[in-house]
Design a protein around this motif. Structure first.
Motif, PDB file in Angstrom:
ATOM      1  N   GLY A   1       0.776  -1.185   0.128  1.00 55.67           N
ATOM      2  CA  GLY A   1       0.079   0.027  -0.167  1.00 55.67           C
ATOM      3  C   GLY A   1       0.797   1.251  -0.075  1.00 55.67           C
ATOM      4  O   GLY A   1       2.139   1.241   0.039  1.00 55.67           O
ATOM      5  N   ILE A   2       0.387   2.520   0.236  1.00 59.19           N
ATOM      6  CA  ILE A   2       0.723   3.665   0.111  1.00 59.19           C
ATOM      7  C   ILE A   2       1.331   4.264   1.464  1.00 59.19           C
ATOM      8  O   ILE A   2       0.798   3.874   2.537  1.00 59.19           O
ATOM      9  CB  ILE A   2      -0.102   4.739  -0.627  1.00 59.19           C
ATOM     10  N   VAL A   3       2.432   4.266   1.725  1.00 61.66           N
ATOM     11  CA  VAL A   3       3.303   4.882   2.889  1.00 61.66           C
ATOM     12  C   VAL A   3       3.683   6.137   2.859  1.00 61.66           C
ATOM     13  O   VAL A   3       4.314   6.559   1.805  1.00 61.66           O
ATOM     14  CB  VAL A   3       4.402   4.032   3.425  1.00 61.66           C
ATOM     15  N   GLU A   4       3.295   6.987   3.794  1.00 65.09           N
ATOM     16  CA  GLU A   4       3.636   8.506   3.630  1.00 65.09           C
ATOM     17  C   GLU A   4       4.973   8.720   4.493  1.00 65.09           C
ATOM     18  O   GLU A   4       4.947   8.022   5.728  1.00 65.09           O
ATOM     19  CB  GLU A   4       2.504   9.243   4.151  1.00 65.09           C
ATOM     20  N   TYR A   5       5.955   9.452   4.080  1.00 63.97           N
ATOM     21  CA  TYR A   5       7.181   9.734   4.900  1.00 63.97           C
ATOM     22  C   TYR A   5       7.199  11.246   4.974  1.00 63.97           C
ATOM     23  O   TYR A   5       6.885  12.137   4.223  1.00 63.97           O
ATOM     24  CB  TYR A   5       8.225   9.387   3.821  1.00 63.97           C
ATOM     25  N   ASP A   6       7.793  11.427   6.392  1.00 63.45           N
ATOM     26  CA  ASP A   6       7.730  12.847   6.698  1.00 63.45           C
ATOM     27  C   ASP A   6       9.160  13.209   6.959  1.00 63.45           C
ATOM     28  O   ASP A   6       9.881  12.493   7.690  1.00 63.45           O
ATOM     29  CB  ASP A   6       6.654  13.231   8.008  1.00 63.45           C
ATOM     30  N   THR A   7       9.746  14.432   6.184  1.00 62.69           N
ATOM     31  CA  THR A   7      11.251  14.529   6.302  1.00 62.69           C
ATOM     32  C   THR A   7      11.633  15.386   7.430  1.00 62.69           C
ATOM     33  O   THR A   7      12.803  15.796   7.449  1.00 62.69           O
ATOM     34  CB  THR A   7      11.468  15.191   4.896  1.00 62.69           C
ATOM     35  N   ALA A   8      10.776  15.947   8.324  1.00 65.05           N
ATOM     36  CA  ALA A   8      11.079  16.801   9.358  1.00 65.05           C
ATOM     37  C   ALA A   8      11.947  16.013  10.343  1.00 65.05           C
ATOM     38  O   ALA A   8      11.697  14.903  10.716  1.00 65.05           O
ATOM     39  CB  ALA A   8       9.754  17.205  10.337  1.00 65.05           C
ATOM     40  N   GLY A   9      12.990  16.675  10.755  1.00 64.32           N
ATOM     41  CA  GLY A   9      14.100  16.050  11.429  1.00 64.32           C
ATOM     42  C   GLY A   9      14.879  14.876  10.795  1.00 64.32           C
ATOM     43  O   GLY A   9      15.743  14.354  11.241  1.00 64.32           O
ATOM     44  N   PHE A  10      14.679  14.981   9.460  1.00 64.79           N
ATOM     45  CA  PHE A  10      15.348  13.533   8.889  1.00 64.79           C
ATOM     46  C   PHE A  10      16.980  13.583   8.883  1.00 64.79           C
ATOM     47  O   PHE A  10      17.541  12.810   9.120  1.00 64.79           O
ATOM     48  CB  PHE A  10      14.864  13.618   7.250  1.00 64.79           C
ATOM     49  N   MET A  11      17.494  14.964   8.612  1.00 60.94           N
ATOM     50  CA  MET A  11      18.746  15.153   8.319  1.00 60.94           C
ATOM     51  C   MET A  11      19.585  14.968   9.709  1.00 60.94           C
ATOM     52  O   MET A  11      20.431  14.320   9.807  1.00 60.94           O
ATOM     53  CB  MET A  11      19.318  16.544   7.745  1.00 60.94           C
ATOM     54  N   GLU A  12      18.695  15.519  10.698  1.00 58.78           N
ATOM     55  CA  GLU A  12      19.478  15.330  12.131  1.00 58.78           C
ATOM     56  C   GLU A  12      19.346  13.975  12.730  1.00 58.78           C
ATOM     57  O   GLU A  12      20.405  13.296  13.307  1.00 58.78           O
ATOM     58  CB  GLU A  12      18.525  16.033  13.065  1.00 58.78           C
ATOM     59  N   LYS A  13      18.434  13.086  12.297  1.00 61.77           N
ATOM     60  CA  LYS A  13      18.384  11.737  12.734  1.00 61.77           C
ATOM     61  C   LYS A  13      19.182  10.848  12.013  1.00 61.77           C
ATOM     62  O   LYS A  13      19.723   9.709  12.216  1.00 61.77           O
ATOM     63  CB  LYS A  13      16.897  11.150  12.397  1.00 61.77           C
ATOM     64  N   ASN A  14      19.622  11.070  10.792  1.00 54.80           N
ATOM     65  CA  ASN A  14      20.360  10.364   9.783  1.00 54.80           C
ATOM     66  C   ASN A  14      21.828  10.852   9.624  1.00 54.80           C
ATOM     67  O   ASN A  14      22.502  10.354   8.792  1.00 54.80           O
ATOM     68  CB  ASN A  14      19.992  10.190   8.442  1.00 54.80           C
ATOM     69  N   LYS A  15      22.469  12.004  10.380  1.00 50.59           N
ATOM     70  CA  LYS A  15      23.641  12.264  10.251  1.00 50.59           C
ATOM     71  C   LYS A  15      24.762  11.187  10.967  1.00 50.59           C
ATOM     72  O   LYS A  15      24.329  10.662  12.017  1.00 50.59           O
ATOM     73  CB  LYS A  15      24.035  13.807  10.804  1.00 50.59           C
ATOM     74  N   ASP A  16      25.921  11.014  10.470  1.00 50.19           N
ATOM     75  CA  ASP A  16      26.872  10.396  10.885  1.00 50.19           C
ATOM     76  C   ASP A  16      27.895  11.085  11.505  1.00 50.19           C
ATOM     77  O   ASP A  16      28.660  12.148  10.677  1.00 50.19           O
ATOM     78  CB  ASP A  16      27.516   9.426   9.690  1.00 50.19           C
ATOM     79  N   GLU A  17      28.187  10.859  12.630  1.00 49.41           N
ATOM     80  CA  GLU A  17      29.304  11.494  13.453  1.00 49.41           C
ATOM     81  C   GLU A  17      30.277  10.782  13.965  1.00 49.41           C
ATOM     82  O   GLU A  17      29.963   9.741  14.377  1.00 49.41           O
ATOM     83  CB  GLU A  17      28.798  12.463  14.390  1.00 49.41           C
ATOM     84  N   ILE A  18      31.351  10.891  13.986  1.00 49.35           N
ATOM     85  CA  ILE A  18      32.516  10.257  14.784  1.00 49.35           C
ATOM     86  C   ILE A  18      32.522  10.301  16.252  1.00 49.35           C
ATOM     87  O   ILE A  18      32.558  11.515  16.418  1.00 49.35           O
ATOM     88  CB  ILE A  18      34.022  10.364  14.112  1.00 49.35           C
ATOM     89  N   PRO A  19      32.384   9.332  16.883  1.00 51.39           N
ATOM     90  CA  PRO A  19      32.375   9.323  18.305  1.00 51.39           C
ATOM     91  C   PRO A  19      33.633  10.446  18.851  1.00 51.39           C
ATOM     92  O   PRO A  19      34.758  10.290  18.418  1.00 51.39           O
ATOM     93  CB  PRO A  19      32.545   8.151  19.140  1.00 51.39           C
ATOM     94  N   MET A  20      33.291  11.331  19.909  1.00 46.71           N
ATOM     95  CA  MET A  20      34.360  11.971  20.424  1.00 46.71           C
ATOM     96  C   MET A  20      35.768  11.239  20.768  1.00 46.71           C
ATOM     97  O   MET A  20      36.743  11.539  20.612  1.00 46.71           O
ATOM     98  CB  MET A  20      34.020  12.583  21.665  1.00 46.71           C
TER      99      MET A  20
END
Length: 83
Positions: free
Chosen positions: A43-62
């Motif tokens: 079926g059809i699934v709706e996606y919301d991009t609010a906060g997408f970049m923050e939730k999916n950013k890759d950072e190296i641990p300190m």
């Protein structure tokens, strides 16, 4: 270069997918809200991009960054600067 954020991300999704996939859809209301839909087999699934970049950013641990910075290898120390 241009920094990517939720708005620029969803704009790129609209531009790339609207004409290349019949499974992608985004009506005027969805576009105003930064949303889109994909027609999946179930079926059809709706996606919301609010906060997408923050939730999916890759950072190296300190800890890893500090480990690189204190390496005896010049190349590894340089990596700590550029990442």
């Amino acid at each position: 270069g241009m920094r990517c954020n939720d708005r620029t991300f969803v704009s790129a999704v609209y531009d790339k997918c609207k004409s290349s996939s019949d499974r992608f859809q985004a009506n005027t209301k969805q576009k105003a809200q930064g949303k889109f839909s994909i027609r999946h087999y179930a079926g059809i699934v709706e996606y919301d991009t609010a906060g997408f970049m923050e939730k999916n950013k890759d950072e190296i641990p300190m800890e890893a960054s500090e480990l690189f910075a204190n390496s005896s290898c010049d190349f590894i120390r340089h990596l700590a600067i550029v990442i």
